[in-house]
Design a protein around this motif. Structure first.
Motif, PDB file in Angstrom:
ATOM      1  N   ARG A 169       9.545  -6.661   8.960  1.00  0.00           N
ATOM      2  CA  ARG A 169       8.525  -7.517   8.191  1.00  0.00           C
ATOM      3  C   ARG A 169       7.247  -7.590   8.898  1.00  0.00           C
ATOM      4  NH1 ARG A 169      12.961 -12.273   6.201  1.00  0.00           N
ATOM      5  NH2 ARG A 169      14.061 -10.936   4.755  1.00  0.00           N
ATOM      6  N   ALA A 170       7.311  -7.837  10.128  1.00  0.00           N
ATOM      7  CA  ALA A 170       6.004  -7.819  10.869  1.00  0.00           C
ATOM      8  C   ALA A 170       5.073  -6.531  10.695  1.00  0.00           C
ATOM      9  CB  ALA A 170       6.164  -7.733  12.286  1.00  0.00           C
ATOM     10  N   LEU A 171       5.764  -5.505  10.868  1.00  0.00           N
ATOM     11  CA  LEU A 171       5.126  -4.126  10.324  1.00  0.00           C
ATOM     12  C   LEU A 171       4.646  -3.990   8.915  1.00  0.00           C
ATOM     13  CD1 LEU A 171       6.053  -0.394  11.439  1.00  0.00           C
ATOM     14  CD2 LEU A 171       5.501  -1.108   9.193  1.00  0.00           C
ATOM     15  N   VAL A 172       5.281  -4.429   7.828  1.00  0.00           N
ATOM     16  CA  VAL A 172       4.879  -4.140   6.532  1.00  0.00           C
ATOM     17  C   VAL A 172       3.817  -5.397   6.266  1.00  0.00           C
ATOM     18  CG1 VAL A 172       6.892  -3.314   5.549  1.00  0.00           C
ATOM     19  CG2 VAL A 172       6.550  -5.701   5.329  1.00  0.00           C
ATOM     20  N   GLY A 173       3.866  -6.378   7.226  1.00  0.00           N
ATOM     21  CA  GLY A 173       2.697  -7.263   6.948  1.00  0.00           C
ATOM     22  C   GLY A 173       1.411  -6.859   7.539  1.00  0.00           C
ATOM     23  N   MET A 174       1.621  -6.192   8.587  1.00  0.00           N
ATOM     24  CA  MET A 174       0.346  -5.422   9.211  1.00  0.00           C
ATOM     25  C   MET A 174      -0.222  -4.302   8.166  1.00  0.00           C
ATOM     26  SD  MET A 174       1.391  -5.167  13.158  1.00  0.00           S
ATOM     27  CE  MET A 174       2.093  -6.750  13.852  1.00  0.00           C
ATOM     28  N   MET A 175       0.809  -3.389   7.785  1.00  0.00           N
ATOM     29  CA  MET A 175       0.672  -2.380   6.847  1.00  0.00           C
ATOM     30  C   MET A 175      -0.103  -2.949   5.468  1.00  0.00           C
ATOM     31  SD  MET A 175       3.299   0.653   5.322  1.00  0.00           S
ATOM     32  CE  MET A 175       3.986  -0.485   4.026  1.00  0.00           C
ATOM     33  N   ALA A 176      -0.034  -3.994   5.075  1.00  0.00           N
ATOM     34  CA  ALA A 176      -0.440  -4.460   3.862  1.00  0.00           C
ATOM     35  C   ALA A 176      -1.918  -4.460   3.776  1.00  0.00           C
ATOM     36  CB  ALA A 176       0.051  -5.982   3.605  1.00  0.00           C
ATOM     37  N   LYS A 177      -2.462  -4.728   4.856  1.00  0.00           N
ATOM     38  CA  LYS A 177      -3.901  -4.429   4.880  1.00  0.00           C
ATOM     39  C   LYS A 177      -4.317  -3.229   4.417  1.00  0.00           C
ATOM     40  CE  LYS A 177      -6.127  -3.650   8.928  1.00  0.00           C
ATOM     41  NZ  LYS A 177      -7.280  -3.650  10.091  1.00  0.00           N
ATOM     42  N   HIS A 178      -3.687  -2.150   4.742  1.00  0.00           N
ATOM     43  CA  HIS A 178      -4.236  -0.991   4.679  1.00  0.00           C
ATOM     44  C   HIS A 178      -3.951  -0.485   3.321  1.00  0.00           C
ATOM     45  CE1 HIS A 178      -5.076  -0.211   8.793  1.00  0.00           C
ATOM     46  NE2 HIS A 178      -3.866  -0.672   9.156  1.00  0.00           N
ATOM     47  N   ILE A 179      -2.884  -1.056   2.714  1.00  0.00           N
ATOM     48  CA  ILE A 179      -2.334  -0.665   1.157  1.00  0.00           C
ATOM     49  C   ILE A 179      -3.403  -1.365   0.355  1.00  0.00           C
ATOM     50  CG2 ILE A 179      -0.642  -0.643  -0.229  1.00  0.00           C
ATOM     51  CD1 ILE A 179      -0.170   1.137   1.778  1.00  0.00           C
TER      52      ILE A 179
END
Length: 108
Positions: A52-62
């Motif tokens: 969940r921490a990773l996908v939260g960070m990834m959301a910015k790029h998406i």
């Protein structure tokens, strides 16, 4: 686009992903031997799983890619597209590593 053209683009993209991951390793992990430590620390700070921490960070790029795709009357340089695509793919590679390390799943 031909199959051979696509293969070249694919190979080039994988190479960019690997180069970026190698270049940013020290920036995000310091001297920690655990390549996934930044996500584990972020998870601890947020009280969630590393995934969940990773996908939260990834959301910015998406979101950035989404904004670029839907921008009206605006074009972006090739380098900008490559950076956003590479970062997004790298987050998916890192997510795969976290899942393989931490989440039990059925292997065939």
């Amino acid at each position: 686009m031909t199959q051979s053209e696509f293969k070249l683009i694919f190979a080039d993209q994988v190479m960019k992903c690997e180069t970026t991951l190698n270049n940013k390793r020290k920036e995000y992990t310091g001297d920690n031997l655990d390549r996934l430590s930044a996500f584990k620390i972020a998870a601890s700070l947020q009280g969630c799983t590393p995934q969940r921490a990773l996908v939260g960070m990834m959301a910015k790029h998406i979101v950035s890619l989404y904004d670029m795709c839907y921008a009206k009357n605006e074009s972006f340089k090739k380098e900008m597209w490559e950076e956003k695509i590479t970062d997004s793919l790298n987050y998916l590679f890192l997510l795969a590593a976290i899942i393989r390390e931490e989440a039990p799943y059925e292997q065939n």
